[in-house]
Design a protein around this motif. Structure first.
Motif, PDB file in Angstrom:
ATOM      1  N   ALA A 231       0.845  -1.207   0.000  1.00 26.07           N
ATOM      2  CA  ALA A 231       0.000   0.000   0.000  1.00 26.07           C
ATOM      3  C   ALA A 231       0.876   1.253   0.000  1.00 26.07           C
ATOM      4  O   ALA A 231       0.567   2.241  -0.679  1.00 26.07           O
ATOM      5  CB  ALA A 231      -0.940  -0.011   1.201  1.00 26.07           C
ATOM      6  N   LYS A 232       1.977   1.182   0.741  1.00 23.58           N
ATOM      7  CA  LYS A 232       2.878   2.345   0.776  1.00 23.58           C
ATOM      8  C   LYS A 232       3.552   2.552  -0.575  1.00 23.58           C
ATOM      9  O   LYS A 232       3.699   3.681  -1.047  1.00 23.58           O
ATOM     10  CB  LYS A 232       3.925   2.173   1.888  1.00 23.58           C
ATOM     11  N   ALA A 233       3.950   1.462  -1.200  1.00 19.61           N
ATOM     12  CA  ALA A 233       4.584   1.572  -2.524  1.00 19.61           C
ATOM     13  C   ALA A 233       3.583   2.138  -3.541  1.00 19.61           C
ATOM     14  O   ALA A 233       3.933   2.974  -4.372  1.00 19.61           O
ATOM     15  CB  ALA A 233       5.077   0.194  -2.971  1.00 19.61           C
ATOM     16  N   ILE A 234       2.347   1.707  -3.429  1.00 16.32           N
ATOM     17  CA  ILE A 234       1.302   2.160  -4.360  1.00 16.32           C
ATOM     18  C   ILE A 234       1.035   3.652  -4.167  1.00 16.32           C
ATOM     19  O   ILE A 234       0.866   4.404  -5.130  1.00 16.32           O
ATOM     20  CB  ILE A 234       0.015   1.315  -4.151  1.00 16.32           C
ATOM     21  N   ALA A 235       1.042   4.081  -2.913  1.00 14.93           N
ATOM     22  CA  ALA A 235       0.854   5.511  -2.627  1.00 14.93           C
ATOM     23  C   ALA A 235       2.043   6.309  -3.148  1.00 14.93           C
ATOM     24  O   ALA A 235       1.883   7.367  -3.758  1.00 14.93           O
ATOM     25  CB  ALA A 235       0.681   5.730  -1.129  1.00 14.93           C
ATOM     26  N   LYS A 236       3.230   5.768  -2.945  1.00 17.15           N
ATOM     27  CA  LYS A 236       4.447   6.447  -3.390  1.00 17.15           C
ATOM     28  C   LYS A 236       4.432   6.663  -4.897  1.00 17.15           C
ATOM     29  O   LYS A 236       4.877   7.688  -5.406  1.00 17.15           O
ATOM     30  CB  LYS A 236       5.663   5.598  -2.984  1.00 17.15           C
ATOM     31  N   ALA A 237       3.869   5.698  -5.601  1.00 13.94           N
ATOM     32  CA  ALA A 237       3.817   5.804  -7.065  1.00 13.94           C
ATOM     33  C   ALA A 237       2.657   6.687  -7.529  1.00 13.94           C
ATOM     34  O   ALA A 237       2.484   6.906  -8.725  1.00 13.94           O
ATOM     35  CB  ALA A 237       3.686   4.408  -7.662  1.00 13.94           C
ATOM     36  N   GLY A 238       1.859   7.171  -6.574  1.00  9.48           N
ATOM     37  CA  GLY A 238       0.724   8.023  -6.947  1.00  9.48           C
ATOM     38  C   GLY A 238      -0.404   7.249  -7.619  1.00  9.48           C
ATOM     39  O   GLY A 238      -1.263   7.820  -8.287  1.00  9.48           O
ATOM     40  N   ILE A 239      -0.434   5.924  -7.422  1.00 12.74           N
ATOM     41  CA  ILE A 239      -1.506   5.110  -8.029  1.00 12.74           C
ATOM     42  C   ILE A 239      -2.762   5.215  -7.171  1.00 12.74           C
ATOM     43  O   ILE A 239      -3.871   5.313  -7.673  1.00 12.74           O
ATOM     44  CB  ILE A 239      -1.047   3.637  -8.170  1.00 12.74           C
ATOM     45  N   TYR A 240      -2.562   5.160  -5.874  1.00  6.97           N
ATOM     46  CA  TYR A 240      -3.672   5.416  -4.950  1.00  6.97           C
ATOM     47  C   TYR A 240      -3.117   6.003  -3.663  1.00  6.97           C
ATOM     48  O   TYR A 240      -2.351   5.344  -2.961  1.00  6.97           O
ATOM     49  CB  TYR A 240      -4.487   4.147  -4.644  1.00  6.97           C
ATOM     50  N   ASP A 241      -3.502   7.237  -3.381  1.00 10.16           N
ATOM     51  CA  ASP A 241      -2.962   7.886  -2.190  1.00 10.16           C
ATOM     52  C   ASP A 241      -4.026   8.797  -1.555  1.00 10.16           C
ATOM     53  O   ASP A 241      -5.167   8.852  -2.020  1.00 10.16           O
ATOM     54  CB  ASP A 241      -1.687   8.668  -2.528  1.00 10.16           C
ATOM     55  N   PHE A 242      -3.617   9.479  -0.516  1.00  8.30           N
ATOM     56  CA  PHE A 242      -4.547  10.356   0.202  1.00  8.30           C
ATOM     57  C   PHE A 242      -5.163  11.418  -0.697  1.00  8.30           C
ATOM     58  O   PHE A 242      -6.351  11.717  -0.597  1.00  8.30           O
ATOM     59  CB  PHE A 242      -3.811  11.093   1.331  1.00  8.30           C
ATOM     60  N   ALA A 243      -4.321  12.018  -1.546  1.00  9.89           N
ATOM     61  CA  ALA A 243      -4.823  13.108  -2.390  1.00  9.89           C
ATOM     62  C   ALA A 243      -5.902  12.590  -3.336  1.00  9.89           C
ATOM     63  O   ALA A 243      -6.949  13.223  -3.527  1.00  9.89           O
ATOM     64  CB  ALA A 243      -3.664  13.722  -3.173  1.00  9.89           C
ATOM     65  N   ILE A 244      -5.676  11.417  -3.907  1.00 10.10           N
ATOM     66  CA  ILE A 244      -6.678  10.820  -4.806  1.00 10.10           C
ATOM     67  C   ILE A 244      -7.936  10.480  -4.016  1.00 10.10           C
ATOM     68  O   ILE A 244      -9.058  10.735  -4.445  1.00 10.10           O
ATOM     69  CB  ILE A 244      -6.094   9.546  -5.483  1.00 10.10           C
ATOM     70  N   HIS A 245      -7.739   9.896  -2.844  1.00  4.07           N
ATOM     71  CA  HIS A 245      -8.872   9.507  -1.994  1.00  4.07           C
ATOM     72  C   HIS A 245      -9.747  10.737  -1.691  1.00  4.07           C
ATOM     73  O   HIS A 245     -10.969  10.669  -1.746  1.00  4.07           O
ATOM     74  CB  HIS A 245      -8.315   8.902  -0.700  1.00  4.07           C
ATOM     75  N   HIS A 246      -9.098  11.827  -1.408  1.00  4.79           N
ATOM     76  CA  HIS A 246      -9.821  13.054  -1.092  1.00  4.79           C
ATOM     77  C   HIS A 246     -10.443  13.683  -2.339  1.00  4.79           C
ATOM     78  O   HIS A 246     -11.644  13.968  -2.371  1.00  4.79           O
ATOM     79  CB  HIS A 246      -8.848  14.050  -0.429  1.00  4.79           C
ATOM     80  N   ASP A 247      -9.623  13.876  -3.363  1.00  2.86           N
ATOM     81  CA  ASP A 247     -10.074  14.657  -4.526  1.00  2.86           C
ATOM     82  C   ASP A 247     -11.015  13.890  -5.443  1.00  2.86           C
ATOM     83  O   ASP A 247     -11.836  14.495  -6.130  1.00  2.86           O
ATOM     84  CB  ASP A 247      -8.869  15.100  -5.380  1.00  2.86           C
TER      85      ASP A 247
END
Ligand SMILES: [Fe+2]
Ligand SMILES: [Fe+2]
Length: 308
Positions: A231-247
Protein backbone atom coordinates in the motif's frame (compact mmCIF):
# COMPACT_ATOMS: atom_id res chain seq x y z
CA UNK A 1 -32.38 4.68 12.90
CA UNK A 2 -34.30 2.08 10.90
CA UNK A 3 -33.57 -1.64 11.18
CA UNK A 4 -31.83 -3.52 8.38
CA UNK A 5 -35.05 -5.41 7.61
CA UNK A 6 -36.98 -2.18 7.06
CA UNK A 7 -34.19 -0.58 5.03
CA UNK A 8 -33.81 -3.60 2.75
CA UNK A 9 -37.56 -3.96 2.23
CA UNK A 10 -38.00 -0.24 1.50
CA UNK A 11 -35.04 -0.10 -0.86
CA UNK A 12 -35.77 -3.34 -2.71
CA UNK A 13 -37.55 -1.55 -5.61
CA UNK A 14 -34.55 0.81 -5.89
CA UNK A 15 -32.17 -2.15 -5.94
CA UNK A 16 -34.30 -3.65 -8.72
CA UNK A 17 -34.15 -0.45 -10.80
CA UNK A 18 -30.41 -0.07 -10.27
CA UNK A 19 -29.88 -3.71 -11.21
CA UNK A 20 -31.83 -3.16 -14.45
CA UNK A 21 -29.79 -0.06 -15.20
CA UNK A 22 -26.59 -1.96 -14.50
CA UNK A 23 -27.52 -4.79 -16.85
CA UNK A 24 -28.65 -2.39 -19.56
CA UNK A 25 -25.36 -0.47 -19.43
CA UNK A 26 -23.18 -3.59 -19.40
CA UNK A 27 -21.72 -4.87 -22.62
CA UNK A 28 -20.71 -8.52 -22.45
CA UNK A 29 -16.95 -9.01 -22.66
CA UNK A 30 -14.56 -11.94 -22.59
CA UNK A 31 -11.22 -12.13 -20.80
CA UNK A 32 -9.62 -14.29 -23.51
CA UNK A 33 -9.96 -11.53 -26.12
CA UNK A 34 -7.86 -9.09 -24.07
CA UNK A 35 -4.92 -11.33 -23.24
CA UNK A 36 -1.86 -11.18 -25.56
CA UNK A 37 -1.48 -14.95 -25.84
CA UNK A 38 1.12 -14.74 -28.60
CA UNK A 39 3.57 -13.36 -26.05
CA UNK A 40 3.24 -16.50 -23.91
CA UNK A 41 5.32 -19.68 -23.82
CA UNK A 42 5.54 -22.79 -21.66
CA UNK A 43 7.18 -22.60 -18.26
CA UNK A 44 10.05 -25.07 -17.87
CA UNK A 45 9.83 -27.42 -14.91
CA UNK A 46 12.76 -25.66 -13.22
CA UNK A 47 11.60 -22.15 -14.14
CA UNK A 48 12.56 -19.44 -11.73
CA UNK A 49 11.10 -16.01 -12.22
CA UNK A 50 13.37 -13.00 -12.45
CA UNK A 51 12.37 -9.32 -12.42
CA UNK A 52 14.28 -9.10 -15.68
CA UNK A 53 11.40 -10.81 -17.47
CA UNK A 54 9.68 -7.44 -17.72
CA UNK A 55 11.10 -4.02 -16.94
CA UNK A 56 8.63 -2.62 -14.41
CA UNK A 57 9.13 -0.45 -11.32
CA UNK A 58 8.57 -2.37 -8.07
CA UNK A 59 5.65 -0.18 -7.11
CA UNK A 60 3.83 -1.03 -10.34
CA UNK A 61 4.38 -4.70 -9.62
CA UNK A 62 3.04 -4.08 -6.09
CA UNK A 63 -0.06 -2.55 -7.56
CA UNK A 64 -0.68 -5.38 -10.02
CA UNK A 65 -0.13 -7.89 -7.21
CA UNK A 66 -2.53 -6.17 -4.80
CA UNK A 67 -5.15 -5.46 -7.46
CA UNK A 68 -5.22 -9.06 -8.60
CA UNK A 69 -5.28 -10.54 -5.10
CA UNK A 70 -8.08 -8.15 -4.21
CA UNK A 71 -10.08 -9.41 -7.16
CA UNK A 72 -9.31 -13.01 -6.20
CA UNK A 73 -10.79 -12.41 -2.78
CA UNK A 74 -13.85 -10.36 -3.76
CA UNK A 75 -16.09 -13.31 -4.67
CA UNK A 76 -15.80 -14.37 -1.02
CA UNK A 77 -17.45 -11.10 0.02
CA UNK A 78 -20.55 -12.87 -1.24
CA UNK A 79 -20.89 -14.43 2.20
CA UNK A 80 -21.24 -11.02 3.86
CA UNK A 81 -23.36 -9.53 1.08
CA UNK A 82 -25.83 -12.38 1.09
CA UNK A 83 -26.02 -12.39 4.88
CA UNK A 84 -26.66 -8.65 4.84
CA UNK A 85 -28.94 -8.34 1.81
CA UNK A 86 -30.54 -11.80 1.70
CA UNK A 87 -30.69 -14.31 -1.15
CA UNK A 88 -34.09 -13.38 -2.53
CA UNK A 89 -35.51 -10.60 -4.67
CA UNK A 90 -33.39 -8.05 -6.52
CA UNK A 91 -30.84 -8.09 -3.69
CA UNK A 92 -29.98 -11.74 -4.29
CA UNK A 93 -29.88 -11.34 -8.08
CA UNK A 94 -27.53 -8.38 -7.71
CA UNK A 95 -25.21 -10.16 -5.25
CA UNK A 96 -24.82 -13.17 -7.54
CA UNK A 97 -24.31 -11.06 -10.66
CA UNK A 98 -21.71 -8.92 -8.88
CA UNK A 99 -19.84 -12.01 -7.68
CA UNK A 100 -19.69 -13.42 -11.21
CA UNK A 101 -18.35 -10.14 -12.56
CA UNK A 102 -15.67 -9.89 -9.88
CA UNK A 103 -14.55 -13.41 -10.77
CA UNK A 104 -14.07 -12.31 -14.37
CA UNK A 105 -11.74 -9.55 -13.22
CA UNK A 106 -9.29 -11.89 -11.56
CA UNK A 107 -9.36 -14.23 -14.57
CA UNK A 108 -8.35 -11.52 -17.03
CA UNK A 109 -5.68 -9.93 -14.82
CA UNK A 110 -4.12 -13.29 -13.92
CA UNK A 111 -4.05 -14.48 -17.53
CA UNK A 112 -2.41 -11.23 -18.57
CA UNK A 113 0.23 -11.45 -15.82
CA UNK A 114 0.97 -15.11 -16.49
CA UNK A 115 1.40 -14.63 -20.22
CA UNK A 116 3.56 -11.53 -19.88
CA UNK A 117 5.50 -12.86 -16.85
CA UNK A 118 5.24 -9.46 -15.20
CA UNK A 119 5.01 -11.05 -11.74
CA UNK A 120 6.51 -14.17 -10.18
CA UNK A 121 3.78 -16.79 -10.76
CA UNK A 122 4.89 -18.88 -7.78
CA UNK A 123 4.82 -15.98 -5.31
CA UNK A 124 1.49 -14.90 -6.74
CA UNK A 125 -0.12 -18.32 -6.37
CA UNK A 126 1.22 -18.75 -2.85
CA UNK A 127 -0.16 -15.34 -1.93
CA UNK A 128 -3.54 -16.20 -3.42
CA UNK A 129 -3.69 -19.43 -1.43
CA UNK A 130 -2.74 -17.63 1.78
CA UNK A 131 -5.24 -14.86 1.25
CA UNK A 132 -8.22 -16.99 0.33
CA UNK A 133 -7.43 -19.56 3.01
CA UNK A 134 -7.49 -16.92 5.73
CA UNK A 135 -11.09 -16.18 4.71
CA UNK A 136 -11.09 -12.56 5.83
CA UNK A 137 -13.81 -10.32 4.45
CA UNK A 138 -15.19 -7.03 5.74
CA UNK A 139 -18.16 -7.42 8.07
CA UNK A 140 -19.98 -4.07 8.21
CA UNK A 141 -22.30 -3.81 11.20
CA UNK A 142 -25.40 -2.64 9.36
CA UNK A 143 -26.79 -2.64 5.82
CA UNK A 144 -26.21 1.12 5.67
CA UNK A 145 -22.55 0.63 6.61
CA UNK A 146 -22.34 -2.01 3.90
CA UNK A 147 -23.76 0.38 1.27
CA UNK A 148 -21.36 3.15 2.24
CA UNK A 149 -18.32 0.88 2.31
CA UNK A 150 -18.89 -0.67 -1.09
CA UNK A 151 -19.80 2.66 -2.69
CA UNK A 152 -16.38 3.98 -1.62
CA UNK A 153 -14.52 0.75 -2.23
CA UNK A 154 -15.77 0.20 -5.80
CA UNK A 155 -14.72 3.70 -6.80
CA UNK A 156 -11.36 3.31 -5.09
CA UNK A 157 -10.84 0.03 -6.94
CA UNK A 158 -11.82 1.62 -10.23
CA UNK A 159 -9.26 4.39 -9.75
CA UNK A 160 -6.52 1.98 -8.63
CA UNK A 161 -7.07 -0.29 -11.66
CA UNK A 162 -7.17 2.58 -14.11
CA UNK A 163 -4.06 4.24 -12.70
CA UNK A 164 -2.23 0.93 -12.67
CA UNK A 165 -3.13 0.46 -16.33
CA UNK A 166 -1.57 3.83 -17.09
CA UNK A 167 1.77 3.06 -15.44
CA UNK A 168 2.14 -0.50 -16.67
CA UNK A 169 3.37 0.90 -19.99
CA UNK A 170 1.94 -1.84 -22.12
CA UNK A 171 -1.02 -1.39 -24.42
CA UNK A 172 -2.48 -4.82 -23.65
CA UNK A 173 -2.07 -4.24 -19.90
CA UNK A 174 -3.71 -0.88 -20.16
CA UNK A 175 -6.70 -2.34 -22.01
CA UNK A 176 -7.12 -5.10 -19.40
CA UNK A 177 -7.07 -2.68 -16.49
CA UNK A 178 -9.31 -0.19 -18.25
CA UNK A 179 -11.92 -2.85 -18.96
CA UNK A 180 -11.94 -3.99 -15.35
CA UNK A 181 -12.08 -0.37 -14.16
CA UNK A 182 -15.18 0.28 -16.25
CA UNK A 183 -16.99 -2.59 -14.50
CA UNK A 184 -15.94 -1.19 -11.14
CA UNK A 185 -17.43 2.11 -12.12
CA UNK A 186 -20.80 0.49 -12.76
CA UNK A 187 -20.59 -1.31 -9.43
CA UNK A 188 -19.84 2.02 -7.78
CA UNK A 189 -22.83 3.69 -9.45
CA UNK A 190 -25.16 0.98 -8.14
CA UNK A 191 -24.08 1.59 -4.56
CA UNK A 192 -23.64 5.34 -4.88
CA UNK A 193 -27.25 5.72 -5.95
CA UNK A 194 -28.45 3.25 -3.36
CA UNK A 195 -26.87 5.48 -0.72
CA UNK A 196 -28.62 8.51 -2.24
CA UNK A 197 -31.97 6.75 -1.73
CA UNK A 198 -31.01 5.61 1.75
CA UNK A 199 -30.25 9.23 2.63
CA UNK A 200 -33.87 10.06 1.79
CA UNK A 201 -35.20 7.10 3.75
CA UNK A 202 -33.05 7.35 6.87
CA UNK A 203 -30.80 10.43 6.65
CA UNK A 204 -29.53 10.19 10.21
CA UNK A 205 -28.72 6.49 10.03
CA UNK A 206 -27.06 6.87 6.64
CA UNK A 207 -24.92 9.85 7.66
CA UNK A 208 -23.68 7.98 10.76
CA UNK A 209 -22.81 4.99 8.56
CA UNK A 210 -20.93 7.17 6.03
CA UNK A 211 -18.99 8.78 8.86
CA UNK A 212 -18.01 5.39 10.30
CA UNK A 213 -16.96 4.03 6.90
CA UNK A 214 -14.91 7.08 5.93
CA UNK A 215 -13.22 7.01 9.34
CA UNK A 216 -12.21 3.36 9.06
CA UNK A 217 -11.80 3.08 5.30
CA UNK A 218 -9.11 0.78 4.00
CA UNK A 219 -8.51 -0.50 0.52
CA UNK A 220 -9.90 -4.01 0.17
CA UNK A 221 -6.60 -5.78 0.67
CA UNK A 222 -7.72 -7.75 3.69
CA UNK A 223 -5.51 -10.76 4.19
CA UNK A 224 -2.90 -9.95 1.53
CA UNK A 225 0.63 -10.78 2.63
CA UNK A 226 2.65 -7.59 3.29
CA UNK A 227 -0.37 -5.47 2.38
CA UNK A 228 0.95 -2.40 4.21
CA UNK A 229 4.28 -2.51 2.42
CA UNK A 230 2.51 -2.72 -0.93
CA UNK A 231 0.00 0.00 0.00
CA UNK A 232 2.88 2.34 0.78
CA UNK A 233 4.58 1.57 -2.52
CA UNK A 234 1.30 2.16 -4.36
CA UNK A 235 0.85 5.51 -2.63
CA UNK A 236 4.45 6.45 -3.39
CA UNK A 237 3.82 5.80 -7.06
CA UNK A 238 0.72 8.02 -6.95
CA UNK A 239 -1.51 5.11 -8.03
CA UNK A 240 -3.67 5.42 -4.95
CA UNK A 241 -2.96 7.89 -2.19
CA UNK A 242 -4.55 10.36 0.20
CA UNK A 243 -4.82 13.11 -2.39
CA UNK A 244 -6.68 10.82 -4.81
CA UNK A 245 -8.87 9.51 -1.99
CA UNK A 246 -9.82 13.05 -1.09
CA UNK A 247 -10.07 14.66 -4.53
CA UNK A 248 -11.66 11.81 -6.46
CA UNK A 249 -13.83 10.09 -3.86
CA UNK A 250 -14.57 12.03 -0.71
CA UNK A 251 -15.18 15.43 -2.28
CA UNK A 252 -17.08 14.44 -5.45
CA UNK A 253 -19.11 11.61 -3.90
CA UNK A 254 -19.56 12.28 -0.18
CA UNK A 255 -19.68 16.06 -0.24
CA UNK A 256 -21.00 16.85 -3.72
CA UNK A 257 -23.09 13.91 -4.87
CA UNK A 258 -24.54 12.91 -1.53
CA UNK A 259 -24.50 16.52 -0.37
CA UNK A 260 -24.01 15.60 3.26
CA UNK A 261 -23.35 19.20 4.31
CA UNK A 262 -26.78 20.35 3.10
CA UNK A 263 -28.89 17.51 4.55
CA UNK A 264 -31.72 18.58 6.79
CA UNK A 265 -33.60 16.91 9.60
CA UNK A 266 -30.70 15.04 11.16
CA UNK A 267 -30.92 13.93 14.77
CA UNK A 268 -28.33 15.03 17.33
CA UNK A 269 -26.08 12.00 16.84
CA UNK A 270 -26.10 12.42 13.07
CA UNK A 271 -25.35 16.15 13.38
CA UNK A 272 -22.28 15.25 15.39
CA UNK A 273 -21.30 12.56 12.91
CA UNK A 274 -21.67 14.97 10.01
CA UNK A 275 -19.46 17.57 11.69
CA UNK A 276 -16.81 14.92 12.38
CA UNK A 277 -17.08 13.64 8.80
CA UNK A 278 -16.60 17.06 7.20
CA UNK A 279 -13.64 17.74 9.48
CA UNK A 280 -12.07 14.40 8.65
CA UNK A 281 -12.43 14.99 4.92
CA UNK A 282 -10.67 18.33 5.32
CA UNK A 283 -7.91 16.64 7.30
CA UNK A 284 -7.45 13.93 4.68
CA UNK A 285 -7.23 16.64 1.99
CA UNK A 286 -4.55 18.47 3.94
CA UNK A 287 -2.62 15.27 4.57
CA UNK A 288 -2.85 14.43 0.87
CA UNK A 289 -1.35 17.75 -0.13
CA UNK A 290 1.33 17.47 2.52
CA UNK A 291 2.37 13.97 1.47
CA UNK A 292 2.34 14.88 -2.21
CA UNK A 293 4.70 17.78 -1.54
CA UNK A 294 6.92 15.72 0.70
CA UNK A 295 6.96 12.91 -1.85
CA UNK A 296 8.32 15.27 -4.43
CA UNK A 297 11.10 16.23 -2.06
CA UNK A 298 11.91 12.84 -0.56
CA UNK A 299 10.69 9.28 -0.86
CA UNK A 300 8.64 9.50 2.36
CA UNK A 301 5.98 6.83 2.50
CA UNK A 302 2.42 7.62 3.48
CA UNK A 303 0.72 6.01 6.42
CA UNK A 304 -2.39 3.91 6.07
CA UNK A 305 -5.56 5.64 4.90
CA UNK A 306 -7.39 4.76 8.08
CA UNK A 307 -4.72 6.47 10.16
CA UNK A 308 -5.91 9.99 9.42
FE1 LIG B 1 -13.43 -6.17 -9.58
FE1 LIG C 1 -16.36 -4.22 -8.33
Amino acid sequence: MLSDDVILAELEPTAGELLERHLASTKEWFPHTLVPWSRGRDFDADYEWSPEEVVLPDEVRSSLFVNLLTEDNLPYYFRTIERMFGADSAWGVWARRWTAEEGRHSIVIRDYLTVTRAIDPVALERARMAQVECGEVPEPETALDGFAYVALQELATRIAHHNTGKVVEDKAGYEVMKKVASDENRHHLFYRDLVTKALELDPSGMVCAIERQVRTFEMPGTGIIDFEVHAKAIAKAGIYDFAIHHDQILVPVVLRHWGVEALEGLDAEAEQARAALVKRIERIGKAGRRFATRRQETTAAEPELAGV
